[in-house]
Design an enzyme around this catalytic site. Structure first.
Site, PDB file in Angstrom:
ATOM      1  N   ASP A  66      38.787  59.581  48.319  1.00  0.00           N
ATOM      2  CA  ASP A  66      39.957  59.849  49.157  1.00  0.00           C
ATOM      3  C   ASP A  66      40.869  60.859  48.470  1.00  0.00           C
ATOM      4  O   ASP A  66      40.940  60.923  47.234  1.00  0.00           O
ATOM      5  CB  ASP A  66      40.752  58.556  49.403  1.00  0.00           C
ATOM      6  CG  ASP A  66      40.061  57.612  50.382  1.00  0.00           C
ATOM      7  OD1 ASP A  66      39.195  58.074  51.141  1.00  0.00           O
ATOM      8  OD2 ASP A  66      40.406  56.414  50.379  1.00  0.00           O
ATOM      9  N   GLU A  75      33.248  56.872  46.648  1.00  0.00           N
ATOM     10  CA  GLU A  75      34.287  55.887  46.325  1.00  0.00           C
ATOM     11  C   GLU A  75      34.134  54.598  47.129  1.00  0.00           C
ATOM     12  O   GLU A  75      34.225  53.500  46.573  1.00  0.00           O
ATOM     13  CB  GLU A  75      35.676  56.480  46.592  1.00  0.00           C
ATOM     14  CG  GLU A  75      36.804  55.477  46.393  1.00  0.00           C
ATOM     15  CD  GLU A  75      38.169  56.004  46.803  1.00  0.00           C
ATOM     16  OE1 GLU A  75      39.105  55.185  46.873  1.00  0.00           O
ATOM     17  OE2 GLU A  75      38.314  57.217  47.057  1.00  0.00           O
ATOM     18  N   TYR A  84      37.367  30.825  33.207  1.00  0.00           N
ATOM     19  CA  TYR A  84      37.384  29.433  33.669  1.00  0.00           C
ATOM     20  C   TYR A  84      37.037  28.458  32.543  1.00  0.00           C
ATOM     21  O   TYR A  84      37.576  27.347  32.480  1.00  0.00           O
ATOM     22  CB  TYR A  84      36.436  29.253  34.863  1.00  0.00           C
ATOM     23  CG  TYR A  84      37.070  29.702  36.153  1.00  0.00           C
ATOM     24  CD1 TYR A  84      38.134  28.989  36.706  1.00  0.00           C
ATOM     25  CD2 TYR A  84      36.638  30.847  36.811  1.00  0.00           C
ATOM     26  CE1 TYR A  84      38.737  29.405  37.888  1.00  0.00           C
ATOM     27  CE2 TYR A  84      37.236  31.275  37.986  1.00  0.00           C
ATOM     28  CZ  TYR A  84      38.284  30.549  38.521  1.00  0.00           C
ATOM     29  OH  TYR A  84      38.893  30.963  39.683  1.00  0.00           O
TER      30      TYR A  84
END
EC number: 5.6.2.2
Length: 375
Positions: free
Chosen positions: A262, A209, A116
């Site tokens: 996963d 995770e 920014y």
């Protein structure tokens, strides 16, 4: 730094602000010297090449325990003389200028804050966060110092819970087992993380995770039944979480580190980032890598999951799988799991285990550990 006899490892130093400012000043002086000589020219910027072709793997002689990605001494250029590279050349100087100011003011900023600021002062040069992130890596490759040495602080999403006592300098001891299901927020200040005093009676470190799964395990106080430390980055691992995990692996070398992710290519990619580091940060990868075992989910767990809970792989999954398959860091058993995912066309999420009840996760993890069922 030499890797055996034929390769030279390039790495980024951790330097005090005065030395980093000195390196920036030398870069400016060298640029001006060539620009003002009798045969003036605009010098190119030589950076360590971060492409996959320059990636190497440092591997232990007897085990995979000390394996990480590194970059060898091969260079690429940022030049003002080619149209497609001119903007990247200018961005490097802009980021170095901003880092010099940050260090002179004894401040630290996140990558987002830096974006920014650059967007305000140099809108023609920077239009996306990705441009800033890549330019920071260019500056790291040019000056050979870590991003933290440049005054750029990690933005952390990570939390930790379980059998771990932490003490910041001049602060009270924090018992992470008493932080509730929200856990202890990991600071983005790597210097602070490096100075943490840590104690534990845990026997395992478990990477989770997903935040929701971490929340469930912490709420159930699984670490009381399985003496462990739970840590999550809430998805793809940020630098601060990886740094703290690496520190724990060095402070408690006897504790095995296991990952619960996963069963899909993204889950494996997350595990590999914790284990080997990322190629984009090849100059610093060794500071964040540690030996991680794959606890689950894996192919042999599919028998525990209803067929209806399996989801078809998406194009993005296949893209990640292709990238992983081309990586020389991927171990054979990991490669076999990935091939099974692609062959089946399916993926499974940890939440599918809730078919057996919300308290099943703890039992699943305990059984896996007792049977040494991890790779």
């Amino acid at each position: 730094m030499r890797f055996f006899a034929d390769r030279e490892i390039c790495y980024a130093d951790i330097l005090p602000p005065p030395e980093v400012r000195a390196r920036i000043e030398v870069a400016v002086l060298n640029f001006l010297k060539i620009l003002t000589c009798t045969d003036p020219a605009i010098s190119d910027l030589l950076l360590i090449n971060r492409k996959s072709s320059n990636r190497r793997v440092s591997q232990g002689l007897l085990t995979d325990d000390d394996t990480w990605i590194f970059l060898s001494r091969s260079f690429c250029k940022r030049t003002l003389m080619r149209a497609n590279a001119a903007e990247a050349f200018i961005r490097v100087w802009k980021v170095m200028e901003m880092c010099f100011k940050i260090l002179s003011q004894e401040k630290r900023v996140t990558q987002r804050e830096l974006f920014y600021k650059l967007l305000c002062v140099s809108p023609d040069c920077f239009s996306s966060q990705l441009q800033v992130n890549r330019t920071i890596q260019d500056v790291v490759g040019l000056l050979r110092c870590s991003r933290y040495s440049l005054g750029i602080m990690a933005s952390s999403r990570g939390i930790v819970a379980g059998r771990l006592l932490l003490q910041e300098p001049d602060k009270e001891v924090v018992d992470c087992s008493e932080c509730g299901s929200s856990g202890y927020a990991i600071s983005g200040d790597l210097d602070l993380l490096d100075r943490l005093v840590m104690k534990t009676d845990a026997r395992y470190i478990i990477i989770v995770e997903k935040h929701a799964i971490f929340h469930r395990l912490a709420e159930d106080r699984v670490f009381n039944h399985i003496p462990s430390i739970l840590i999550t980055a809430k998805g793809y691992p940020d630098i601060a979480t990886r740094f703290l995990l690496h520190r724990m692996s060095r402070t408690f070398p006897e504790l095995p580190i296991m990952a619960l992710v996963d069963w899909n290519p993204a889950g494996l990619a997350i595990l590999c980032t914790f284990k080997f580091g990322s190629i984009g940060m090849g100059l610093e990868a060794y500071r964040y890598a540690c030996n991680v075992k794959w606890l689950g989910l894996r192919g042999d767990d599919l028998q525990l999951i209803p067929e209806e809970s399996l989801v078809s792989l998406k194009p993005r999954d296949l893209q990640i799988a292709k990238s992983l398959m081309s990586s020389e860091t991927l171990q054979e058993k990991h490669r076999e799991e990935l091939a099974l995912m692609v062959q089946s066309g399916k993926r499974a999420e940890i939440e599918a285990l809730y078919f057996h009840g919300y308290d099943y996760l703890g039992k699943y993890i305990a059984k896996k550990i007792v049977q040494a069922n991890y790779i």
